[in-house]
Design a protein around this motif. Structure first.
Motif: not given
Length: 199
Positions: A64-73
Motif C-alpha cells: 500500500l505504501a508503494a502506491l501512496c504519494d505521501r504518508i504522514v505520521p
C-alpha cells in the motif's frame, strides 16, 4: 451524486503492520484498500495516507505504501490536521514583481488544488477513521467512506461508526462503486485495467 475522479483525493488511514492483525476480516479490508489505491493511480487521483504512532504500530503495509504519494505520521486520532496541507496546498506565491506591470499584463496565478472530495478508508473505523472523517466534514470537505476497505477490531464498533458517519453527512460506498464512478463508462482507457483489479 456520483464521484468525479478529477475532484477526488484518496485518504488511507492507518493500514499499519502491527494494527492489521487485530482488525476483523483484515485480509479483505487490506485487499480492498490496495485496490482503491491502484484504481486511484489508474485515474490520476492523489493518494495520501496516515500512520498512528508509527514507532509503536509500525509502518504502512508495504504494498500500500508503494502506491501512496505521501504518508504522514500522527499522534492524535484524527489525521485531519496533518492531512490538511496535502489536501489543500497553499496557493503558489506570485513570481517576479507582478505589481510593477500594468494590470492587463499581469498573469493570473494558478489556483491551489480544488479537489474537494475526500474518499477515505482505514482503521480503526470507529476511532481514527471516524474522527478524521468528521473533522474533514466539519472543515467543509465532501467525505465518502469506503465501507469494504474499513475495519475495526469488532464488527459492532465498525457498524456503529458507519451509522454515525452516515448521520453526519458522509456518503457510504464500496470499492467497486468508487472505481466505476471514477471511470463513468466502459470506453474509458483504463476500463480493462480497473476491471482486472476486481476479478
Amino acid at each position: 451524486m456520483l464521484l468525479d475522479a478529477q475532484d477526488s483525493q484518496l485518504v488511507l488511514i492507518d493500514f499499519q503492520a502491527r494494527l492489521m492483525p487485530a482488525i476483523h476480516d483484515a485480509p479483505a479490508v487490506l485487499a480492498n484498500a490496495r485496490r482503491l489505491a491502484q484504481m486511484a493511480r489508474l485515474v490520476e487521483v492523489p493518494v495520501w495516507a496516515t500512520e498512528q504512532n508509527p514507532a509503536k504500530l509500525g509502518g504502512t503495509d508495504e504494498a500500500l505504501a508503494a502506491l501512496c504519494d505521501r504518508i504522514v505520521p500522527k499522534m492524535a486520532f484524527s489525521g485531519a490536521q496533518e492531512l490538511q496541507a496535502l489536501l489543500a496546498p497553499p496557493a503558489p506565491a506570485p513570481r517576479g514583481n507582478a505589481r510593477s506591470l500594468p494590470k492587463h499584463l499581469q498573469k493570473a496565478q494558478p489556483e491551489a488544488s480544488e479537489r474537494a472530495t475526500v474518499v477515505i478508508a482505514g482503521c480503526e473505523t470507529h476511532v481514527c477513521l471516524l474522527q478524521t472523517a468528521l473533522s474533514l466534514l466539519e472543515a467543509d470537505w465532501d467525505v465518502w467512506v469506503v465501507t469494504d476497505a474499513c475495519g475495526s477490531r469488532t464488527e459492532r464498533n465498525r457498524d456503529a461508526a458507519y451509522d454515525r458517519l452516515a448521520g453526519a453527512g458522509c456518503e457510504l460506498v464500496t470499492t467497486e462503486m468508487v472505481g466505476f464512478e471514477w471511470l463513468r463508462d466502459c470506453e474509458h482507457p483504463q476500463f480493462k485495467a480497473l476491471q482486472a483489479l476486481i476479478k
